[in-house]
Design a protein around this motif. Structure first.
Motif, PDB file in Angstrom:
ATOM      1  N   VAL A 145     -76.209  -5.374 -53.186  1.00  0.00           N
ATOM      2  CA  VAL A 145     -77.599  -5.035 -53.485  1.00  0.00           C
ATOM      3  C   VAL A 145     -78.345  -4.477 -52.266  1.00  0.00           C
ATOM      4  CG1 VAL A 145     -79.769  -5.806 -54.500  1.00  0.00           C
ATOM      5  CG2 VAL A 145     -77.635  -6.802 -55.281  1.00  0.00           C
ATOM      6  N   CYS A 146     -78.815  -5.367 -51.370  1.00  0.00           N
ATOM      7  CA  CYS A 146     -79.791  -4.936 -50.369  1.00  0.00           C
ATOM      8  C   CYS A 146     -79.274  -3.988 -49.281  1.00  0.00           C
ATOM      9  CB  CYS A 146     -80.504  -6.128 -49.757  1.00  0.00           C
ATOM     10  SG  CYS A 146     -79.384  -7.360 -49.144  1.00  0.00           S
ATOM     11  N   PRO A 147     -77.972  -3.949 -48.950  1.00  0.00           N
ATOM     12  CA  PRO A 147     -77.581  -2.977 -47.915  1.00  0.00           C
ATOM     13  C   PRO A 147     -78.009  -1.543 -48.250  1.00  0.00           C
ATOM     14  CG  PRO A 147     -75.823  -4.553 -48.197  1.00  0.00           C
ATOM     15  CD  PRO A 147     -76.838  -4.829 -49.295  1.00  0.00           C
ATOM     16  N   ALA A 148     -78.154  -1.225 -49.526  1.00  0.00           N
ATOM     17  CA  ALA A 148     -78.535   0.139 -49.918  1.00  0.00           C
ATOM     18  C   ALA A 148     -79.997   0.444 -49.632  1.00  0.00           C
ATOM     19  CB  ALA A 148     -78.256   0.342 -51.404  1.00  0.00           C
ATOM     20  N   SER A 149     -80.769  -0.576 -49.212  1.00  0.00           N
ATOM     21  CA  SER A 149     -82.210  -0.392 -49.034  1.00  0.00           C
ATOM     22  C   SER A 149     -82.624  -0.177 -47.591  1.00  0.00           C
ATOM     23  CB  SER A 149     -82.946  -1.623 -49.552  1.00  0.00           C
ATOM     24  OG  SER A 149     -82.641  -1.810 -50.899  1.00  0.00           O
ATOM     25  N   MET A 176     -77.190  -0.181 -55.625  1.00  0.00           N
ATOM     26  CA  MET A 176     -76.236   0.323 -54.639  1.00  0.00           C
ATOM     27  C   MET A 176     -75.546   1.595 -55.107  1.00  0.00           C
ATOM     28  SD  MET A 176     -73.465  -1.497 -52.419  1.00  0.00           S
ATOM     29  CE  MET A 176     -74.904  -2.010 -51.494  1.00  0.00           C
ATOM     30  N   PHE A 177     -75.156   1.621 -56.374  1.00  0.00           N
ATOM     31  CA  PHE A 177     -74.352   2.764 -56.830  1.00  0.00           C
ATOM     32  C   PHE A 177     -75.192   4.032 -56.971  1.00  0.00           C
ATOM     33  CE2 PHE A 177     -71.585  -0.784 -57.584  1.00  0.00           C
ATOM     34  CZ  PHE A 177     -70.362  -0.287 -57.182  1.00  0.00           C
ATOM     35  N   ARG A 178     -76.501   3.909 -57.174  1.00  0.00           N
ATOM     36  CA  ARG A 178     -77.362   5.097 -57.217  1.00  0.00           C
ATOM     37  C   ARG A 178     -77.366   5.823 -55.879  1.00  0.00           C
ATOM     38  NH1 ARG A 178     -81.950   2.159 -59.145  1.00  0.00           N
ATOM     39  NH2 ARG A 178     -81.586   1.931 -61.354  1.00  0.00           N
ATOM     40  N   SER A 179     -77.181   5.061 -54.791  1.00  0.00           N
ATOM     41  CA  SER A 179     -77.381   5.649 -53.463  1.00  0.00           C
ATOM     42  C   SER A 179     -76.092   6.184 -52.855  1.00  0.00           C
ATOM     43  CB  SER A 179     -77.959   4.592 -52.526  1.00  0.00           C
ATOM     44  OG  SER A 179     -76.965   3.653 -52.216  1.00  0.00           O
ATOM     45  N   THR A 180     -74.972   6.071 -53.577  1.00  0.00           N
ATOM     46  CA  THR A 180     -73.722   6.381 -52.882  1.00  0.00           C
ATOM     47  C   THR A 180     -73.368   7.869 -52.917  1.00  0.00           C
ATOM     48  OG1 THR A 180     -71.547   5.474 -52.428  1.00  0.00           O
ATOM     49  CG2 THR A 180     -72.020   5.970 -54.736  1.00  0.00           C
ATOM     50  N   ASP A 181     -72.775   8.352 -51.820  1.00  0.00           N
ATOM     51  CA  ASP A 181     -72.314   9.751 -51.737  1.00  0.00           C
ATOM     52  C   ASP A 181     -70.859   9.872 -52.158  1.00  0.00           C
ATOM     53  OD1 ASP A 181     -74.643  11.169 -50.451  1.00  0.00           O
ATOM     54  OD2 ASP A 181     -74.366   9.523 -49.052  1.00  0.00           O
ATOM     55  N   LEU A 182     -70.169   8.742 -52.272  1.00  0.00           N
ATOM     56  CA  LEU A 182     -68.769   8.733 -52.698  1.00  0.00           C
ATOM     57  C   LEU A 182     -68.477   7.329 -53.204  1.00  0.00           C
ATOM     58  CD1 LEU A 182     -65.806   9.910 -52.685  1.00  0.00           C
ATOM     59  CD2 LEU A 182     -65.601   8.982 -50.379  1.00  0.00           C
ATOM     60  N   MET A 183     -67.823   7.230 -54.360  1.00  0.00           N
ATOM     61  CA  MET A 183     -67.391   5.906 -54.839  1.00  0.00           C
ATOM     62  C   MET A 183     -65.871   5.835 -54.710  1.00  0.00           C
ATOM     63  SD  MET A 183     -68.175   3.790 -58.356  1.00  0.00           S
ATOM     64  CE  MET A 183     -67.277   4.736 -59.574  1.00  0.00           C
ATOM     65  N   LEU A 184     -65.402   4.822 -53.987  1.00  0.00           N
ATOM     66  CA  LEU A 184     -63.959   4.615 -53.837  1.00  0.00           C
ATOM     67  C   LEU A 184     -63.542   3.426 -54.688  1.00  0.00           C
ATOM     68  CD1 LEU A 184     -63.354   4.981 -49.972  1.00  0.00           C
ATOM     69  CD2 LEU A 184     -62.811   6.640 -51.777  1.00  0.00           C
ATOM     70  N   LEU A 185     -62.618   3.656 -55.610  1.00  0.00           N
ATOM     71  CA  LEU A 185     -62.047   2.546 -56.378  1.00  0.00           C
ATOM     72  C   LEU A 185     -60.859   2.055 -55.564  1.00  0.00           C
ATOM     73  CD1 LEU A 185     -62.271   4.101 -59.954  1.00  0.00           C
ATOM     74  CD2 LEU A 185     -63.921   2.649 -58.766  1.00  0.00           C
ATOM     75  N   THR A 186     -60.992   0.863 -54.984  1.00  0.00           N
ATOM     76  CA  THR A 186     -59.980   0.365 -54.045  1.00  0.00           C
ATOM     77  C   THR A 186     -58.975  -0.555 -54.743  1.00  0.00           C
ATOM     78  OG1 THR A 186     -61.432  -1.455 -53.422  1.00  0.00           O
ATOM     79  CG2 THR A 186     -61.533   0.523 -52.057  1.00  0.00           C
ATOM     80  N   LYS A 187     -57.913  -0.881 -54.003  1.00  0.00           N
ATOM     81  CA  LYS A 187     -56.808  -1.710 -54.530  1.00  0.00           C
ATOM     82  C   LYS A 187     -56.206  -1.041 -55.762  1.00  0.00           C
ATOM     83  CE  LYS A 187     -59.199  -5.776 -52.692  1.00  0.00           C
ATOM     84  NZ  LYS A 187     -59.473  -7.199 -52.742  1.00  0.00           N
ATOM     85  N   GLY A 188     -56.075   0.282 -55.692  1.00  0.00           N
ATOM     86  CA  GLY A 188     -55.519   1.060 -56.805  1.00  0.00           C
ATOM     87  C   GLY A 188     -54.094   0.643 -57.148  1.00  0.00           C
ATOM     88  N   PRO A 248     -78.827   9.789 -45.702  1.00  0.00           N
ATOM     89  CA  PRO A 248     -78.444   8.949 -46.839  1.00  0.00           C
ATOM     90  C   PRO A 248     -79.585   8.828 -47.851  1.00  0.00           C
ATOM     91  CG  PRO A 248     -79.018   7.586 -44.963  1.00  0.00           C
ATOM     92  CD  PRO A 248     -79.088   9.005 -44.487  1.00  0.00           C
ATOM     93  N   VAL A 249     -79.207   8.665 -49.115  1.00  0.00           N
ATOM     94  CA  VAL A 249     -80.202   8.356 -50.146  1.00  0.00           C
ATOM     95  C   VAL A 249     -80.520   6.867 -50.029  1.00  0.00           C
ATOM     96  CG1 VAL A 249     -80.547   8.161 -52.651  1.00  0.00           C
ATOM     97  CG2 VAL A 249     -79.286  10.115 -51.695  1.00  0.00           C
ATOM     98  N   MET A 250     -81.799   6.500 -49.995  1.00  0.00           N
ATOM     99  CA  MET A 250     -82.143   5.084 -49.877  1.00  0.00           C
ATOM    100  C   MET A 250     -82.701   4.562 -51.197  1.00  0.00           C
ATOM    101  SD  MET A 250     -81.029   4.898 -46.905  1.00  0.00           S
ATOM    102  CE  MET A 250     -80.989   3.125 -47.087  1.00  0.00           C
ATOM    103  N   GLN A 251     -82.559   3.254 -51.405  1.00  0.00           N
ATOM    104  CA  GLN A 251     -83.051   2.587 -52.618  1.00  0.00           C
ATOM    105  C   GLN A 251     -84.010   1.475 -52.183  1.00  0.00           C
ATOM    106  OE1 GLN A 251     -82.161   3.162 -56.020  1.00  0.00           O
ATOM    107  NE2 GLN A 251     -81.442   5.053 -55.119  1.00  0.00           N
ATOM    108  N   PRO A 252     -85.262   1.826 -51.872  1.00  0.00           N
ATOM    109  CA  PRO A 252     -86.153   0.819 -51.292  1.00  0.00           C
ATOM    110  C   PRO A 252     -86.400  -0.392 -52.200  1.00  0.00           C
ATOM    111  CG  PRO A 252     -87.303   2.913 -51.693  1.00  0.00           C
ATOM    112  CD  PRO A 252     -85.860   3.146 -51.977  1.00  0.00           C
ATOM    113  N   ASP A 253     -86.173  -0.274 -53.511  1.00  0.00           N
ATOM    114  CA  ASP A 253     -86.472  -1.412 -54.394  1.00  0.00           C
ATOM    115  C   ASP A 253     -85.653  -2.666 -54.062  1.00  0.00           C
ATOM    116  OD1 ASP A 253     -84.702   0.571 -55.267  1.00  0.00           O
ATOM    117  OD2 ASP A 253     -84.648  -0.202 -57.310  1.00  0.00           O
ATOM    118  N   GLY A 254     -84.427  -2.494 -53.507  1.00  0.00           N
ATOM    119  CA  GLY A 254     -83.621  -3.667 -53.146  1.00  0.00           C
ATOM    120  C   GLY A 254     -84.276  -4.456 -52.024  1.00  0.00           C
ATOM    121  N   ALA A 255     -85.109  -3.789 -51.222  1.00  0.00           N
ATOM    122  CA  ALA A 255     -85.769  -4.474 -50.098  1.00  0.00           C
ATOM    123  C   ALA A 255     -86.895  -5.382 -50.570  1.00  0.00           C
ATOM    124  CB  ALA A 255     -86.309  -3.450 -49.109  1.00  0.00           C
TER     125      ALA A 255
END
Ligand SMILES: Nc1nc2c(ncn2[C@@H]2O[C@H](COP(=O)(O)OP(=O)(O)OP(=O)(O)O)[C@@H](O)[C@H]2O)c(=O)[nH]1
Ligand SMILES: [Zn+2]
Ligand SMILES: [Zn+2]
Ligand SMILES: [Zn+2]
Length: 261
Positions: A145-149, A176-188, A248-255
């Motif tokens: 959540v909040c790291p994106a803010s 968090m996902f609104r602010s991302t420039d790349l989504m990595l699906l890990t542990k493929g 970076p795109v920020m999401q201030p609402d998480g703050a």
């Protein structure tokens, strides 16, 4: 989730506060964000001047950030000079794993805070020699959540979603996902044994947030799977060299959850 750092204020609780208190809370919050943004802009100046691409890695705890960094450092050896800033509540464990790869790593122990902020990153930047780096990764505290803010002064956000967490995470944690420039699906590599995680469903959940960022499946256990991720990094290093404005795109609402800090 935020009981540990005094995060207690949500939009709902703001509505329940008497009007004066709500106004005060909002003004403490804007003050907090404005100080953070000022420090972040200063950090970005440091990075831009040195020509260092800075990527903020975010995910829930254990999604595979440090493992991805270890595999990425191996794959890019001799091609880019890498540095890492590690954020965790406690321990030097992740920084030690990175240093074992021969790469400089600064650990930030946040104590009780569930995200990094620009002031913490500023101190860490001064512990690194930026002139010796091409790419600086910041591993944010595991928290969806909040790291994106909080702008850290980085250039781009990368969010990891591991196959063991469920493909509906972007719908459940949109901040968090609104602010991302790349989504990595890990542990493929685990997709073969997990019958309920569908990468297409995770990507559809990202698109539902009106985010057109690429979505790649990777495994830190399989060097070949990293190729599209390494190509993406190459392209972003080139963007920075050509002077493309990377913010970076920020999401201030998480703050809002941190207004009491
Ligand atoms: N099978 C598999 N396991 C993985 C992969 N990446 C990470 N893991 C495992 O997942 C666990 C957590 O990995 P880490 O890289 O420490 O995760 P993290 O996101 O850095 O964790 P925090 O820093 O605590 O938030 C470890 O047991 C890793 O071995 C992967 O690609 N495949
Ligand atoms: Zn880690
Ligand atoms: Zn937080
Ligand atoms: Zn400075």
């Amino acid at each position: 989730m935020c009981g540990t750092c005094g995060c207690s204020t949500t939009p709902d609780s703001l509505e329940r506060l008497p009007k004066e208190e709500a106004t005060e809370t909002v003004s403490v919050l804007s003050n907090l964000l404005s100080k953070n943004n000022h420090a972040a802009a200063h950090n970005r100046e440091h990075l831009d001047r040195a020509g260092v691409l800075c990527i903020n890695l975010m995910s829930s705890p254990g999604a595979g950030k440090t493992a991805l960094l270890e595999a990425t450092i191996d794959a890019l050896a001799g091609r880019y000079r890498i540095g890492v800033i590690e954020g965790d509540l406690e321990t030097e464990n992740d920084a030690e794993r990175i240093r074992a790869k021969g790469v400089p790593a600064v650990q930030i122990s946040t104590g009780t805070a569930c995200h990094l902020d620009a002031h913490m990153v500023h101190r860490a930047l001064h512990d690194l020699t930026l002139g010796d780096l091409d790419i600086l990764f910041i591993e944010n505290v595991g928290n969806l959540v909040c790291p994106a803010s909080f702008d850290l002064g980085h250039h781009l956000n990368v969010t990891l979603l591991s196959t063991t967490e469920g493909d509906d995470k972007p719908a459940k944690y949109p901040v968090m996902f609104r602010s991302t420039d790349l989504m990595l699906l890990t542990k493929g590599d685990l997709l073969a044994v997990l019958d309920d995680f569908q990468p297409e469903r995770a990507e559809a959940a990202l698109r539902n947030l009106a985010n057109a960022a690429p979505c790649l499946t990777v495994s830190s256990r399989d060097a070949d799977s990293l190729a599209p991720w390494l190509n993406w990094l190459d392209a972003r290093v080139a963007d920075l060299k050509q002077g493309a404005p990377l913010n970076p795109v920020m999401q201030p609402d998480g703050a809002l959850m941190h207004a009491a800090e």
